[in-house]
Design a protein around this motif. Sequence first.
Motif, PDB file in Angstrom:
ATOM      1  N   GLU A  86       0.686  -1.058   0.042  1.00 14.22           N
ATOM      2  CA  GLU A  86      -0.193  -0.292   0.126  1.00 14.22           C
ATOM      3  C   GLU A  86       1.020   1.359   0.126  1.00 14.22           C
ATOM      4  OE1 GLU A  86      -3.170  -0.235  -0.665  1.00 14.22           O
ATOM      5  OE2 GLU A  86      -3.404  -1.989  -0.457  1.00 14.22           O
ATOM      6  N   GLU A  87       2.170   1.342   0.025  1.00  8.93           N
ATOM      7  CA  GLU A  87       2.793   2.192   0.729  1.00  8.93           C
ATOM      8  C   GLU A  87       3.103   2.320  -0.387  1.00  8.93           C
ATOM      9  OE1 GLU A  87       7.061   3.819   2.972  1.00  8.93           O
ATOM     10  OE2 GLU A  87       6.116   1.627   3.457  1.00  8.93           O
ATOM     11  N   GLU A  88       3.484   1.201  -1.618  1.00 15.07           N
ATOM     12  CA  GLU A  88       4.528   1.752  -2.678  1.00 15.07           C
ATOM     13  C   GLU A  88       3.216   2.346  -3.690  1.00 15.07           C
ATOM     14  OE1 GLU A  88       8.294  -1.744  -2.820  1.00 15.07           O
ATOM     15  OE2 GLU A  88       5.597  -1.944  -3.294  1.00 15.07           O
ATOM     16  N   ILE A  89       2.140   1.566  -3.439  1.00 10.33           N
ATOM     17  CA  ILE A  89       1.192   2.177  -4.406  1.00 10.33           C
ATOM     18  C   ILE A  89       0.705   3.788  -3.751  1.00 10.33           C
ATOM     19  CG2 ILE A  89      -1.448   1.943  -5.362  1.00 10.33           C
ATOM     20  CD1 ILE A  89      -1.375  -0.482  -4.395  1.00 10.33           C
ATOM     21  N   ALA A  90       1.100   4.087  -2.594  1.00 10.21           N
ATOM     22  CA  ALA A  90       0.572   5.559  -2.165  1.00 10.21           C
ATOM     23  C   ALA A  90       1.905   7.062  -3.417  1.00 10.21           C
ATOM     24  CB  ALA A  90       0.609   5.441  -0.755  1.00 10.21           C
ATOM     25  N   GLY A  91       2.897   5.639  -2.974  1.00 10.82           N
ATOM     26  CA  GLY A  91       3.939   6.501  -4.079  1.00 10.82           C
ATOM     27  C   GLY A  91       3.643   6.528  -5.530  1.00 10.82           C
ATOM     28  N   LEU A  92       3.339   6.162  -5.495  1.00  6.53           N
ATOM     29  CA  LEU A  92       3.023   6.190  -7.400  1.00  6.53           C
ATOM     30  C   LEU A  92       2.331   7.026  -7.407  1.00  6.53           C
ATOM     31  CD1 LEU A  92       2.277   1.777  -8.488  1.00  6.53           C
ATOM     32  CD2 LEU A  92       4.552   3.695  -9.249  1.00  6.53           C
ATOM     33  N   ARG A  93       1.223   7.681  -6.428  1.00  7.19           N
ATOM     34  CA  ARG A  93       0.082   8.886  -6.670  1.00  7.19           C
ATOM     35  C   ARG A  93       1.052   9.975  -7.031  1.00  7.19           C
ATOM     36  NH1 ARG A  93      -4.686   4.891  -3.556  1.00  7.19           N
ATOM     37  NH2 ARG A  93      -5.872   4.083  -5.739  1.00  7.19           N
ATOM     38  N   GLN A  94       1.340   9.536  -5.711  1.00  3.72           N
ATOM     39  CA  GLN A  94       2.466  10.838  -5.630  1.00  3.72           C
ATOM     40  C   GLN A  94       3.770  10.762  -6.844  1.00  3.72           C
ATOM     41  OE1 GLN A  94       4.781  10.200  -1.646  1.00  3.72           O
ATOM     42  NE2 GLN A  94       2.703   9.972  -0.300  1.00  3.72           N
ATOM     43  N   VAL A  95       4.036  10.491  -7.162  1.00  4.15           N
ATOM     44  CA  VAL A  95       4.413  10.877  -8.322  1.00  4.15           C
ATOM     45  C   VAL A  95       3.842  11.042  -9.053  1.00  4.15           C
ATOM     46  CG1 VAL A  95       6.152   9.917 -10.195  1.00  4.15           C
ATOM     47  CG2 VAL A  95       6.262   9.383  -7.437  1.00  4.15           C
ATOM     48  N   LEU A  96       2.781  10.034  -9.611  1.00  3.22           N
ATOM     49  CA  LEU A  96       1.145  11.111 -10.710  1.00  3.22           C
ATOM     50  C   LEU A  96       1.330  12.818 -10.436  1.00  3.22           C
ATOM     51  CD1 LEU A  96      -0.034  10.021 -13.361  1.00  3.22           C
ATOM     52  CD2 LEU A  96      -1.776   9.642 -11.557  1.00  3.22           C
ATOM     53  N   ALA A  97       1.173  13.111  -8.859  1.00  2.00           N
ATOM     54  CA  ALA A  97       0.309  14.704  -8.503  1.00  2.00           C
ATOM     55  C   ALA A  97       2.318  15.644  -8.675  1.00  2.00           C
ATOM     56  CB  ALA A  97       0.271  13.967  -6.906  1.00  2.00           C
ATOM     57  N   ARG A  98       2.951  14.826  -8.855  1.00  5.12           N
ATOM     58  CA  ARG A  98       4.237  15.629  -9.328  1.00  5.12           C
ATOM     59  C   ARG A  98       4.365  16.124 -10.712  1.00  5.12           C
ATOM     60  NH1 ARG A  98       9.287  14.566  -6.357  1.00  5.12           N
ATOM     61  NH2 ARG A  98      10.444  16.208  -7.694  1.00  5.12           N
ATOM     62  N   HIS A  99       3.411  14.678 -11.083  1.00  2.00           N
ATOM     63  CA  HIS A  99       3.831  14.458 -12.852  1.00  2.00           C
ATOM     64  C   HIS A  99       2.357  15.563 -13.177  1.00  2.00           C
ATOM     65  CE1 HIS A  99       5.898  10.390 -14.255  1.00  2.00           C
ATOM     66  NE2 HIS A  99       6.473  11.418 -12.776  1.00  2.00           N
ATOM     67  N   GLU A 100       0.923  16.308 -12.588  1.00  2.00           N
ATOM     68  CA  GLU A 100       0.356  16.572 -12.775  1.00  2.00           C
ATOM     69  C   GLU A 100       0.851  18.777 -12.499  1.00  2.00           C
ATOM     70  OE1 GLU A 100      -4.357  16.754 -12.100  1.00  2.00           O
ATOM     71  OE2 GLU A 100      -2.838  16.091 -10.490  1.00  2.00           O
ATOM     72  N   GLN A 101       2.175  18.454 -11.950  1.00  2.21           N
ATOM     73  CA  GLN A 101       2.484  19.926 -12.432  1.00  2.21           C
ATOM     74  C   GLN A 101       3.264  20.100 -13.219  1.00  2.21           C
ATOM     75  OE1 GLN A 101       1.266  21.585  -9.466  1.00  2.21           O
ATOM     76  NE2 GLN A 101       0.293  19.107  -9.054  1.00  2.21           N
ATOM     77  N   HIS A 102       3.830  19.267 -13.473  1.00  2.94           N
ATOM     78  CA  HIS A 102       4.522  20.577 -15.478  1.00  2.94           C
ATOM     79  C   HIS A 102       3.564  20.865 -16.330  1.00  2.94           C
ATOM     80  CE1 HIS A 102       7.085  16.320 -14.967  1.00  2.94           C
ATOM     81  NE2 HIS A 102       6.927  16.451 -14.031  1.00  2.94           N
ATOM     82  N   ALA A 103       4.196  21.705 -15.798  1.00  2.00           N
ATOM     83  CA  ALA A 103       3.957  22.943 -17.245  1.00  2.00           C
ATOM     84  C   ALA A 103       3.083  22.701 -18.755  1.00  2.00           C
ATOM     85  CB  ALA A 103       4.681  24.276 -17.237  1.00  2.00           C
ATOM     86  N   GLY A 104       4.053  21.940 -19.014  1.00  2.00           N
ATOM     87  CA  GLY A 104       3.659  21.440 -20.864  1.00  2.00           C
ATOM     88  C   GLY A 104       2.423  19.981 -20.716  1.00  2.00           C
ATOM     89  N   LEU A 105       2.455  19.974 -19.668  1.00  2.00           N
ATOM     90  CA  LEU A 105       1.172  18.282 -19.283  1.00  2.00           C
ATOM     91  C   LEU A 105      -0.036  19.375 -19.516  1.00  2.00           C
ATOM     92  CD1 LEU A 105       0.218  16.009 -19.045  1.00  2.00           C
ATOM     93  CD2 LEU A 105       0.179  15.805 -16.681  1.00  2.00           C
TER      94      LEU A 105
ATOM     95  N   GLU B  59      -4.674   7.568 -18.651  1.00  2.00           N
ATOM     96  CA  GLU B  59      -3.989   6.756 -18.863  1.00  2.00           C
ATOM     97  C   GLU B  59      -2.876   6.299 -17.181  1.00  2.00           C
ATOM     98  OE1 GLU B  59      -3.583   6.095 -23.593  1.00  2.00           O
ATOM     99  OE2 GLU B  59      -1.710   6.022 -22.081  1.00  2.00           O
ATOM    100  N   HIS B  60      -2.150   6.512 -17.302  1.00  2.00           N
ATOM    101  CA  HIS B  60      -0.922   6.487 -15.737  1.00  2.00           C
ATOM    102  C   HIS B  60      -2.204   6.340 -14.711  1.00  2.00           C
ATOM    103  CE1 HIS B  60       3.047   7.929 -18.084  1.00  2.00           C
ATOM    104  NE2 HIS B  60       2.569   6.382 -17.995  1.00  2.00           N
ATOM    105  N   HIS B  61      -3.156   6.996 -14.818  1.00  2.00           N
ATOM    106  CA  HIS B  61      -4.467   7.475 -13.393  1.00  2.00           C
ATOM    107  C   HIS B  61      -4.791   5.727 -13.817  1.00  2.00           C
ATOM    108  CE1 HIS B  61      -7.077   9.281 -10.973  1.00  2.00           C
ATOM    109  NE2 HIS B  61      -7.701   8.717 -11.494  1.00  2.00           N
ATOM    110  N   ARG B  62      -5.572   5.499 -14.784  1.00  2.00           N
ATOM    111  CA  ARG B  62      -6.221   4.113 -14.479  1.00  2.00           C
ATOM    112  C   ARG B  62      -5.147   3.198 -14.266  1.00  2.00           C
ATOM    113  NH1 ARG B  62      -8.174   6.958 -18.631  1.00  2.00           N
ATOM    114  NH2 ARG B  62      -7.351   6.137 -20.652  1.00  2.00           N
ATOM    115  N   ILE B  63      -3.797   3.427 -15.058  1.00  2.00           N
ATOM    116  CA  ILE B  63      -2.969   1.750 -14.337  1.00  2.00           C
ATOM    117  C   ILE B  63      -3.239   1.736 -13.039  1.00  2.00           C
ATOM    118  CG2 ILE B  63      -0.366   1.251 -14.842  1.00  2.00           C
ATOM    119  CD1 ILE B  63      -0.636   2.016 -17.205  1.00  2.00           C
ATOM    120  N   ILE B  64      -2.851   3.172 -12.474  1.00  2.00           N
ATOM    121  CA  ILE B  64      -2.503   2.501 -11.081  1.00  2.00           C
ATOM    122  C   ILE B  64      -3.651   2.302 -10.244  1.00  2.00           C
ATOM    123  CG2 ILE B  64      -1.907   4.336  -9.090  1.00  2.00           C
ATOM    124  CD1 ILE B  64      -0.490   5.984 -11.078  1.00  2.00           C
ATOM    125  N   GLU B  65      -4.998   3.035 -10.919  1.00  2.00           N
ATOM    126  CA  GLU B  65      -6.081   2.517 -10.180  1.00  2.00           C
ATOM    127  C   GLU B  65      -5.900   0.870 -10.149  1.00  2.00           C
ATOM    128  OE1 GLU B  65      -7.595   4.427  -7.258  1.00  2.00           O
ATOM    129  OE2 GLU B  65      -5.459   5.398  -8.744  1.00  2.00           O
TER     130      GLU B  65
END
Length: 224
Positions: free
Chosen positions: A107-126, A186-192
Amino acid sequence: MTSNTNQTSSQTLSDGAFERIQSAIVKGDIAPGTRLSEQYLSDTFGIGRGPLREAIRRLEGRRLVVRIPHAGIRVASLSVAELIELYYVREALEGMACRLAAQHMTEEEIAGLRQVLARHEQHAGLHTNESYYQQEGELDLHYLIIQGSRNHMLHELLCSDLYHLVRMYRYRFSTTPERPQQAFSEHHRIIEAIADRDGELAELLMRRHISASRRNIEQHLEKP
């Protein structure tokens, strides 16, 4: 003491040279197939020959440069057919890694995936849907999922032998119009799916994700 200090200084210079040249190759500042002379690299990056040669050896180990008899050192380059084959291999192997990750990640590793995805969401290019580039290792969802599979062979194949070569081409095609936000979703759905412990769905979604990237590349390369 002086000998140890000099050795540490040389290693630091080699590490810096390696990181800077690797970044330039992955980001396409030095294009695939480019011939790399020691003089060119030394002048461009301000690096002495000793640290430079050590950096080149490490880049060879990561398959980012190749030494060709009578032709010197060149940045690795794949033909269109080889690149498409590589993506078919990724689709199969990363799909399998995703299925296993759904079984084995904590569960901790999965929470880590979500944290990384949240960081990605902040990218200006995205935000502008212009680019979606992931940094390496612990900031790369693909890398983390492969680690989470707990399969040593998959890790060796995908995170050692192929990883940095794949990154080079992922970066190259990360700026295709409209693909960035689609890839993020797609990344979001994979993590879920991994979080729901649905290995079958997680594998299917990862395979679709990489298949979409492959089709994106094929369409990009078909354009005149």
